[in-house]
Write a protein that holds these residues in place. Structure first.
Motif, PDB file in Angstrom:
ATOM      1  N   ASP A   1     -18.414 -24.116  22.069  1.00  0.00           N
ATOM      2  CA  ASP A   1     -17.672 -23.948  22.421  1.00  0.00           C
ATOM      3  C   ASP A   1     -17.544 -25.306  22.876  1.00  0.00           C
ATOM      4  OD1 ASP A   1     -17.427 -21.468  21.520  1.00  0.00           O
ATOM      5  OD2 ASP A   1     -18.586 -21.132  23.763  1.00  0.00           O
ATOM      6  N   GLU A   2     -18.309 -26.130  23.825  1.00  0.00           N
ATOM      7  CA  GLU A   2     -17.898 -27.496  24.828  1.00  0.00           C
ATOM      8  C   GLU A   2     -16.786 -28.437  23.722  1.00  0.00           C
ATOM      9  OE1 GLU A   2     -20.200 -30.943  27.310  1.00  0.00           O
ATOM     10  OE2 GLU A   2     -21.607 -28.625  26.995  1.00  0.00           O
ATOM     11  N   ILE A   3     -17.422 -28.199  22.219  1.00  0.00           N
ATOM     12  CA  ILE A   3     -16.128 -29.876  21.573  1.00  0.00           C
ATOM     13  C   ILE A   3     -15.430 -28.697  20.722  1.00  0.00           C
ATOM     14  CG2 ILE A   3     -17.500 -30.559  19.718  1.00  0.00           C
ATOM     15  CD1 ILE A   3     -20.188 -30.212  19.124  1.00  0.00           C
ATOM     16  N   MET A   4     -15.667 -27.409  21.069  1.00  0.00           N
ATOM     17  CA  MET A   4     -14.195 -27.154  20.793  1.00  0.00           C
ATOM     18  C   MET A   4     -13.063 -27.585  21.541  1.00  0.00           C
ATOM     19  SD  MET A   4     -14.919 -24.004  18.046  1.00  0.00           S
ATOM     20  CE  MET A   4     -13.793 -23.251  18.120  1.00  0.00           C
ATOM     21  N   LYS A   5     -13.404 -26.959  23.262  1.00  0.00           N
ATOM     22  CA  LYS A   5     -12.358 -26.963  24.106  1.00  0.00           C
ATOM     23  C   LYS A   5     -12.233 -28.300  23.843  1.00  0.00           C
ATOM     24  CE  LYS A   5     -14.283 -22.520  26.494  1.00  0.00           C
ATOM     25  NZ  LYS A   5     -15.111 -22.530  27.697  1.00  0.00           N
ATOM     26  N   SER A   6     -13.087 -29.645  23.948  1.00  0.00           N
ATOM     27  CA  SER A   6     -12.234 -30.541  23.957  1.00  0.00           C
ATOM     28  C   SER A   6     -11.522 -31.092  23.045  1.00  0.00           C
ATOM     29  CB  SER A   6     -14.217 -32.225  23.905  1.00  0.00           C
ATOM     30  OG  SER A   6     -13.384 -33.582  23.976  1.00  0.00           O
ATOM     31  N   LEU A   7     -11.676 -30.508  21.764  1.00  0.00           N
ATOM     32  CA  LEU A   7     -10.738 -31.293  20.784  1.00  0.00           C
ATOM     33  C   LEU A   7      -9.204 -30.870  20.782  1.00  0.00           C
ATOM     34  CD1 LEU A   7     -13.559 -32.478  19.173  1.00  0.00           C
ATOM     35  CD2 LEU A   7     -12.824 -31.457  17.100  1.00  0.00           C
ATOM     36  N   TRP A   8      -9.407 -29.090  21.254  1.00  0.00           N
ATOM     37  CA  TRP A   8      -8.514 -28.227  21.694  1.00  0.00           C
ATOM     38  C   TRP A   8      -8.539 -27.129  22.565  1.00  0.00           C
ATOM     39  CZ3 TRP A   8     -12.024 -27.604  16.965  1.00  0.00           C
ATOM     40  CH2 TRP A   8     -11.475 -28.372  15.577  1.00  0.00           C
ATOM     41  N   GLN A   9      -7.343 -27.632  23.490  1.00  0.00           N
ATOM     42  CA  GLN A   9      -7.764 -27.262  24.607  1.00  0.00           C
ATOM     43  C   GLN A   9      -7.692 -25.789  24.886  1.00  0.00           C
ATOM     44  OE1 GLN A   9      -7.997 -29.095  26.986  1.00  0.00           O
ATOM     45  NE2 GLN A   9      -7.975 -30.754  26.328  1.00  0.00           N
ATOM     46  N   GLU A  10      -6.271 -25.355  23.896  1.00  0.00           N
ATOM     47  CA  GLU A  10      -6.899 -24.201  23.706  1.00  0.00           C
ATOM     48  C   GLU A  10      -7.707 -23.457  22.287  1.00  0.00           C
ATOM     49  OE1 GLU A  10      -5.108 -21.998  25.395  1.00  0.00           O
ATOM     50  OE2 GLU A  10      -3.903 -22.863  26.628  1.00  0.00           O
ATOM     51  N   ALA A  11      -9.118 -23.531  22.446  1.00  0.00           N
ATOM     52  CA  ALA A  11     -10.170 -23.264  21.824  1.00  0.00           C
ATOM     53  C   ALA A  11     -10.262 -21.848  21.233  1.00  0.00           C
ATOM     54  CB  ALA A  11     -10.982 -23.720  22.512  1.00  0.00           C
ATOM     55  N   GLU A  12      -9.286 -20.748  21.629  1.00  0.00           N
ATOM     56  CA  GLU A  12      -9.951 -19.749  21.271  1.00  0.00           C
ATOM     57  C   GLU A  12      -8.545 -18.844  20.853  1.00  0.00           C
ATOM     58  OE1 GLU A  12      -6.937 -18.985  25.872  1.00  0.00           O
ATOM     59  OE2 GLU A  12      -9.177 -20.422  24.499  1.00  0.00           O
ATOM     60  N   PHE A  13      -7.525 -20.173  20.022  1.00  0.00           N
ATOM     61  CA  PHE A  13      -6.762 -19.838  18.910  1.00  0.00           C
ATOM     62  C   PHE A  13      -7.107 -20.902  17.802  1.00  0.00           C
ATOM     63  CE2 PHE A  13      -4.726 -18.819  23.066  1.00  0.00           C
ATOM     64  CZ  PHE A  13      -3.344 -17.796  22.790  1.00  0.00           C
ATOM     65  N   VAL A  14      -8.194 -21.546  18.071  1.00  0.00           N
ATOM     66  CA  VAL A  14      -8.417 -22.090  16.610  1.00  0.00           C
ATOM     67  C   VAL A  14      -9.755 -21.767  15.915  1.00  0.00           C
ATOM     68  CG1 VAL A  14      -9.402 -24.766  16.304  1.00  0.00           C
ATOM     69  CG2 VAL A  14      -8.773 -24.079  18.155  1.00  0.00           C
ATOM     70  N   ASP A  15      -9.544 -21.528  14.877  1.00  0.00           N
ATOM     71  CA  ASP A  15      -9.793 -20.975  13.413  1.00  0.00           C
ATOM     72  C   ASP A  15     -11.979 -21.555  13.909  1.00  0.00           C
ATOM     73  OD1 ASP A  15     -11.681 -20.017  11.764  1.00  0.00           O
ATOM     74  OD2 ASP A  15     -10.985 -20.269  10.051  1.00  0.00           O
ATOM     75  N   ASP A  16     -12.742 -20.760  13.890  1.00  0.00           N
ATOM     76  CA  ASP A  16     -14.186 -21.322  14.068  1.00  0.00           C
ATOM     77  C   ASP A  16     -14.965 -22.727  13.058  1.00  0.00           C
ATOM     78  OD1 ASP A  16     -16.773 -22.091  16.516  1.00  0.00           O
ATOM     79  OD2 ASP A  16     -17.536 -20.827  14.021  1.00  0.00           O
ATOM     80  N   ASN A  17     -14.243 -21.639  11.769  1.00  0.00           N
ATOM     81  CA  ASN A  17     -14.929 -22.825  10.689  1.00  0.00           C
ATOM     82  C   ASN A  17     -14.084 -24.398  10.637  1.00  0.00           C
ATOM     83  OD1 ASN A  17     -15.529 -22.772   8.414  1.00  0.00           O
ATOM     84  ND2 ASN A  17     -13.877 -22.936   7.361  1.00  0.00           N
ATOM     85  N   THR A  18     -13.566 -24.845  11.720  1.00  0.00           N
ATOM     86  CA  THR A  18     -12.474 -25.829  11.987  1.00  0.00           C
ATOM     87  C   THR A  18     -12.955 -26.951  11.963  1.00  0.00           C
ATOM     88  OG1 THR A  18      -9.915 -24.991  12.039  1.00  0.00           O
ATOM     89  CG2 THR A  18     -10.187 -27.112  12.820  1.00  0.00           C
TER      90      THR A  18
END
Length: 222
Positions: free
Chosen positions: A173-190
């Motif tokens: 989650d921490e990495i995803m939020k750093s990469l994509w501000q709206e992490a909830e809309f990003v596929d976890d597999n990405t």
């Protein structure tokens, strides 16, 4: 985080140095395998070495000379021997600075900073290091064993996060939020795809097994 390898046989002084340097943001390490201390120092791939002269098995002058045969890592001789001949020998053998005990810790800190700046210049600001990996932030490149490879924007961000938190598990989650501000809309597999690509690039350079997956927790640099 710059790594400082301490070659000192007095455990009290060594522990004091480690505590002090860690407090100021350095990654301090040491070995008590003095019979093979040159090999131990090279294996750690430090940014700088603090070297005592009075050591078991081999004195600091021998250690300095042997390290210089294979590495240009900066060396500061830190010793209770204040003879000018010792200082001259140390410098002639390749040491970058010489400081005598007892010393003021703040002065030692200033000497370390000066030698690092003189040796690496702006590279300290523009790069991060971890166990032989050199991550060039400005160029978005990673180097290992004198080979380097370019990183994508996301790969670069992931490596930056992992090195900055080396020794700690960084959650997905921490990495995803750093990469994509709206992490909830990003596929976890990405994220998995990006991490695997970064891992493959490191392996291509020879840095195998550095990115470890902690199932259900995240990633950590081994």
């Amino acid at each position: 985080m710059e790594k400082i390898f301490i070659i000192e046989d007095d455990s009290r002084i060594r522990d004091e140095l480690c505590t002090f340097l860690n407090r100021y943001g350095y990654n301090s390490c040491f070995s008590i395998n003095f019979e093979n201390i040159v090999e131990e120092a090279i294996k750690e791939n430090p940014s700088i070495i603090l070297l005592d002269i009075n050591l078991p098995y081999f004195d600091g002058h021998y250690v300095c000379r042997e390290i210089r045969k294979v590495s240009q890592v900066p060396i500061i001789v830190v010793t209770s021997r204040d003879d000018e001949l010792d200082e001259l020998m140390s410098i002639n053998l390749g040491a970058d600075d010489f400081i005598t005990k007892p010393y003021n810790l703040q002065i030692l800190l200033a000497r370390i900073s000066a030698v690092l700046k003189r040796t690496y210049g702006n590279e300290q600001v523009n790069s991060l290091r971890y166990e032989g990996i050199i991550y060039n932030i400005a160029a978005s490149e990673v180097a290992f064993n004198n080979n380097k490879i370019e990183l994508t924007k996301n790969e670069s961000k992931i490596l930056h996060i992992l090195i900055s938190n080396n020794g700690k598990i960084v959650s997905r989650d921490e990495i995803m939020k750093s990469l994509w501000q709206e992490a909830e809309f990003v596929d976890d597999n990405t994220l998995t795809v990006n991490v695997n690509r970064l891992r493959k690039k490191l392996e291509d350079l020879g840095a195998v097994g550095y990115i470890q997956t902690k199932r259900g927790q995240g990633y950590i640099l081994a």
